[in-house]
Design an enzyme around this catalytic site. Structure first.
Site, short mmCIF file in Angstrom:
data_model
loop_
_atom_site.label_atom_id
_atom_site.label_comp_id
_atom_site.label_asym_id
_atom_site.label_seq_id
_atom_site.Cartn_x
_atom_site.Cartn_y
_atom_site.Cartn_z
N ARG A 1 -8.12 5.28 -6.41
CA ARG A 1 -8.49 4.99 -5.03
C ARG A 1 -9.71 5.82 -4.66
O ARG A 1 -9.72 7.04 -4.86
CB ARG A 1 -7.35 5.28 -4.05
CG ARG A 1 -7.79 5.18 -2.58
CD ARG A 1 -6.63 5.12 -1.62
NE ARG A 1 -6.10 3.75 -1.54
CZ ARG A 1 -5.38 3.29 -0.52
NH1 ARG A 1 -5.10 4.06 0.52
NH2 ARG A 1 -4.92 2.05 -0.52
N GLN B 1 1.17 7.08 -6.65
CA GLN B 1 -0.18 7.60 -6.41
C GLN B 1 -0.11 9.12 -6.41
O GLN B 1 0.63 9.70 -5.62
CB GLN B 1 -0.70 7.09 -5.07
CG GLN B 1 -2.12 7.49 -4.73
CD GLN B 1 -2.48 7.10 -3.30
OE1 GLN B 1 -2.03 7.74 -2.35
NE2 GLN B 1 -3.29 6.06 -3.15
N SER C 1 0.83 -1.21 0.00
CA SER C 1 0.00 0.00 0.00
C SER C 1 0.86 1.26 0.00
O SER C 1 1.95 1.27 0.58
CB SER C 1 -0.90 0.03 1.24
OG SER C 1 -1.87 -0.97 1.19
N GLY D 1 -0.67 -2.88 3.98
CA GLY D 1 0.09 -1.72 4.41
C GLY D 1 0.90 -1.96 5.66
O GLY D 1 2.10 -2.24 5.60
N ARG D 2 0.27 -1.84 6.81
CA ARG D 2 1.01 -1.86 8.08
C ARG D 2 1.83 -3.13 8.30
O ARG D 2 2.94 -3.05 8.85
CB ARG D 2 0.04 -1.61 9.23
CG ARG D 2 -0.53 -0.20 9.18
CD ARG D 2 -1.55 0.06 10.26
NE ARG D 2 -2.15 1.38 10.07
CZ ARG D 2 -3.05 1.92 10.88
NH1 ARG D 2 -3.47 1.24 11.93
NH2 ARG D 2 -3.54 3.12 10.64
N TYR E 1 -9.44 14.10 0.58
CA TYR E 1 -8.54 15.00 -0.13
C TYR E 1 -9.32 15.71 -1.25
O TYR E 1 -10.52 15.52 -1.40
CB TYR E 1 -7.32 14.24 -0.65
CG TYR E 1 -6.47 13.66 0.47
CD1 TYR E 1 -6.00 14.48 1.50
CD2 TYR E 1 -6.14 12.30 0.52
CE1 TYR E 1 -5.24 13.97 2.54
CE2 TYR E 1 -5.38 11.78 1.55
CZ TYR E 1 -4.94 12.62 2.56
OH TYR E 1 -4.20 12.11 3.61
#
Length: 790
Positions: free
Chosen positions: A633, A503, A425, A726-727, A585
């Site tokens: 996304r 991205q 990610s 991701g994490r 965003y």
């Protein structure tokens, strides 16, 4: 203690006999509106685990139940003329009447008073008549007690989308059978299982709209049954369908499942508590076979809590707390299952093997590796089928051995072939200097590129200086930015077989803030820059800067910025480009009605709100090479009333698909601080599922995917095409390689420099498996045999 139980179903009877068994001095009265040894319904289903709970709670009744069960291990799925069978599931069926008869007799043996043919209209008067110290309300779906004390119990009763009818047949089935039939009006499905030596339950289910379009709402009971017999004639082999609800008119026999959730389960009438149990407190859809299970386990828990605590207040508080947790878990799984059956049309495009796999794993309680434990041959066959198809679709020569976990199969997007389905990610690092990435980004992205993932995504990279979230966010708006990114891209390509993507985004109203570790979303102490958004907005009320509404000139400039950054991304050599339209965003602020209150052509309905993001995407797509993929996304759920919903996400995905998007990256939330997300493992995967299977576009699942088992199940079931992790990749850059070793898949390629580490890890994990097997009570010979099997 005097105990009054209102309702003589499984919950009430079982609780009565357990409490009487534990404390014979109790006076326990069960009041039931039906006649003795009389009931409605056909069979009920238990898992092997539930049977174990019954044996521990009351061995005599469990023994009688076990002697009456019809046991099977297999599930059989019929879809599009194909049959898929898997084993090891461990279910038992018993007639509802037989079950109640066993519990009634056991109650009588123990001295429980059974009062039949008594319709309770006033629980308080009846409690006073019997001098009750405790009232158990087990009076079913339409509980009068729950309704009377609704202000305490706070029930939510939701009639679901499908109609179903509970029938029986004399045909015997040797597996739990699911049969799906397409008609000119839509899909019907049958849930079929044998529950005694001569009879099987035969539930027919279909969405409300299909039920009405088929004319079933106007048919008599006999006509409805004849309709079902014709529809499933080849499955019935000449056997009739039967109803035991002759008192119901034709349309009334078809019901909508009521999903019941209560916030509280205990009400006090003065000193006398009233406690809910069974269907009065909760329901779970029949497709997971858990309603009676929950009822019996309620009874076990209440009896245990009363025995373990001094005084009813403490006992009932413990009961409510304990059962609420367990019921929520099962109701969550049951809801997943129910919604899957409500939306069979969504999965109609799947091939039969994948459709059956998706059905088996629909509740998310049954995982890929759990299926393997149940039926190794079935999973091996499915993996081979899935891998063969994946290599064909990717246009890549398949290896000789197709026993490949789904997450390690290739995936083709335009002319780009990803070696597997794992994506790192985009994760903000807040480590750029004036928009320029450096050594930290080289190490961060490079380490993950050699860690086994197929695609490594760089963090959101901003298209202008005033588009940044923080002063430390990377950019692509100056020549030095492109050169810095090219250094990283070249290193990834030179040292790994991973692909690398970027991205692009604009922070909008969430810009000009501190680095995450200095206060996420908090404005800078100084050096702030002006912000723009779809409409005037302050992300943190009373704290954040106020963003002004973007003008036409702003939008022209911002669109040009995105195109310039796109060209720079191509110059830097990126393989994949993603447009960030999520998380509040700038472009997300146009899409969500929570943040877009414009009255011009960019406000109002969903298509208008998507107008500017689509304009930006189209301009980027035109500038980006045609052979390279682009993803978008989105926030597929705002988690706020009045915000974006999963249904909106499907519509958004269709719009971007028409504009040329290849993949939709399905995230959610972070649009409003009023959000109330429901977290859990794979909690955002249902959004990817809907987008992929309703919008007809490849989807990327994100969010709490942290095991190979998660990724394999998601990919295998067709819920998504890619999994973004991701994490876990922050904790372990080689997460993909480590997970391959953990599940015993050794054919994944490691960097040659790291092969000694691969061998050591695989040995260590093999030793752990041996120890685990030994701990399970297996002999050394059995351990060795299992190792040979694996």
């Amino acid at each position: 203690m005097n105990v009054l139980c209102i309702g003589g179903g499984p919950a009430g009877l079982y609780c009565a006999l357990l409490m009487k068994k534990r404390t014979p001095g109790h006076r326990i009265v069960v009041v039931e509106r039906n006649r003795p040894y009389d009931t409605f319904g056909w069979g009920v289903v238990f898992s092997d685990q539930t049977l174990g709970n019954l044996v521990a709670a009351d061995e005599p009744s469990a023994r009688a139940i076990l002697q009456s069960f019809n046991h099977w291990d297999d599930i059989e799925v019929f879809f599009k003329g194909e049959r898929v069978r898997s084993g090891g599931h461990g279910f038992c069926g018993i007639g509802r009447k037989r079950l109640l008869n066993i519990l009634q007799r056991r109650c009588e043996e123990l001295g429980v008073e059974l009062v039949f043919e008594t319709d309770v209209e006033d629980d308080r008067a009846l409690a006073a008549r019997y001098g009750a110290d405790l009232v158990i309300a087990a009076d079913g779906l339409n509980s009068r007690v729950r309704t009377r004390y609704a202000a305490t119990f706070l029930p939510q009763v939701e009639a679901r989308q499908c109609r179903f009818v509970w029938l029986g047949t004399t045909k015997r089935f040797d597996a739990f059978t699911f049969d799906f039939r397409a008609t000119q009006h839509g899909w019907f499905q049958a849930h079929i299982y044998q529950f005694d030596g001569t009879t099987s339950t035969f539930i027919v289910e279909t969405p409300e709209s299909v039920w009405q379009a088929s004319g079933l709402d106007a048919m008599t009971q006999q006509e409805s049954i004849a309709f079902c017999e014709r529809l499933f004639a080849d499955r019935l082999d000449g056997h009739p369908l039967m109803s035991n609800a002759a008192h119901l008119h034709g349309s009334a026999m078809w019901i909508r499942f009521p999903r019941i959730v209560c916030e509280h389960w205990v009400h006090w009438n003065g000193d006398v508590p009233v406690v809910l149990m069974g269907d009065a407190a909760h329901t779970a859809h029949f497709s997971i076979g858990s309603g009676t299970k929950l009822a019996l386990e309620d009874a076990i828990a209440l009896d245990a809590c009363i025995a373990a605590h001094a005084g009813l207040p403490a006992a009932l508080a413990a009961y409510e707390a304990e059962r609420a947790v367990e019921v929520v878990k099962l109701q969550s799984a049951a809801r997943n299952s129910m919604e899957w059956f409500e939306n069979v049309e969504r999965y109609a495009g799947l091939d039969a093997p994948q459709f059956a796999y998706a059905m088996l794993t629909r509740s998310q309680r049954l995982s890929h590796e759990n299926l393997r434990l149940r039926d190794r041959a079935y999973v091996a066959g499915y993996e081979s089928w899935f891998a063969r198809r994946a290599f064909e679709q990717a246009g890549v020569a398949a290896p000789g051995d197709l026993a490949i976990p789904p997450m390690f199969t290739p995936f083709r997007v335009r002319e780009l072939v990803l070696k597997n389905r794992i994506v790192v990610s985009p994760m903000a690092q807040y480590s750029a200097v004036d928009g320029t990435v450096g050594d930290w980004h080289l190490l961060h992205l490079g380490a993950r590129a050699v860690g086994g993932a197929a695609l490594v995504m760089a963090e959101m990279t901003c298209v202008s200086a005033d588009a940044r979230i923080t002063p430390w966010c990377p950019g692509l708006y100056a020549p030095e930015h492109t050169a810095a990114w090219r250094r990283i891209v070249d290193a990834v390509h030179a040292t790994s077989d991973a692909k690398i993507g970027i991205q692009l985004g604009h922070a909008g109203a969430k810009g000009s803030t501190r680095a995450m570790w200095d206060g996420i979303d908090m404005p800078l102490d100084d050096g702030n820059w002006p912000l723009v958004a779809a409409s005037p907005q302050q992300y943190l009320e009373g704290v954040s800067q106020v963003a002004r509404e973007a003008t036409a000139a702003d939008m022209d400039r911002i669109a040009a910025d995105f195109v310039r950054a796109t060209l720079a991304a191509e110059s830097a050599g990126f393989d994949w480009l993603e447009l960030h339209c999520a998380h509040g965003y700038l472009l997300s602020s146009f899409i969500s009605p929570l943040t877009n209150r414009r009255t011009d052509e960019h406000g109002g309905g969903l298509e208008n709100r998507c107008r500017f993001p689509l304009r930006v995407f189209a301009a980027m797509r035109a500038a980006w090479p045609a052979h390279k993929p682009m993803s978008v996304r989105i926030s597929a759920h705002d988690w706020v009333d009045g915000g974006i919903t999963p249904a909106d996400a499907v519509a958004i995905a269709k719009l971007f698909k028409e504009a040329g998007a290849d993949v939709i990256d399905c995230s959610s939330g972070q649009v409003s601080k009023q959000e109330k997300p429901v977290y859990g493992r794979m909690f955002q995967t249902p959004f990817a599922d809907r987008v992929r299977n309703e919008a007809g576009i490849a989807a990327m699942a994100v969010g709490s995917i942290f095991e190979a088992d998660h990724a394999n199940g998601i990919i295998a079931a067709g819920r998504a095409d890619l999994c973004a992790v991701g994490r876990p990749h922050l904790a372990n850059p080689a997460w993909t390689l480590a997970e391959a070793a953990r599940i015993g898949y050794r054919m994944v390629a490691w960097p040659k420099q790291y092969l000694p580490g691969k061998q050591q890890l695989e040995r260590n994990l093999e030793r752990e498996r041996q120890l685990a097997a030994a701990g399970a009570g297996l002999t050394p010979q059995q351990v060795a045999a299992k190792l040979l099997e694996g």
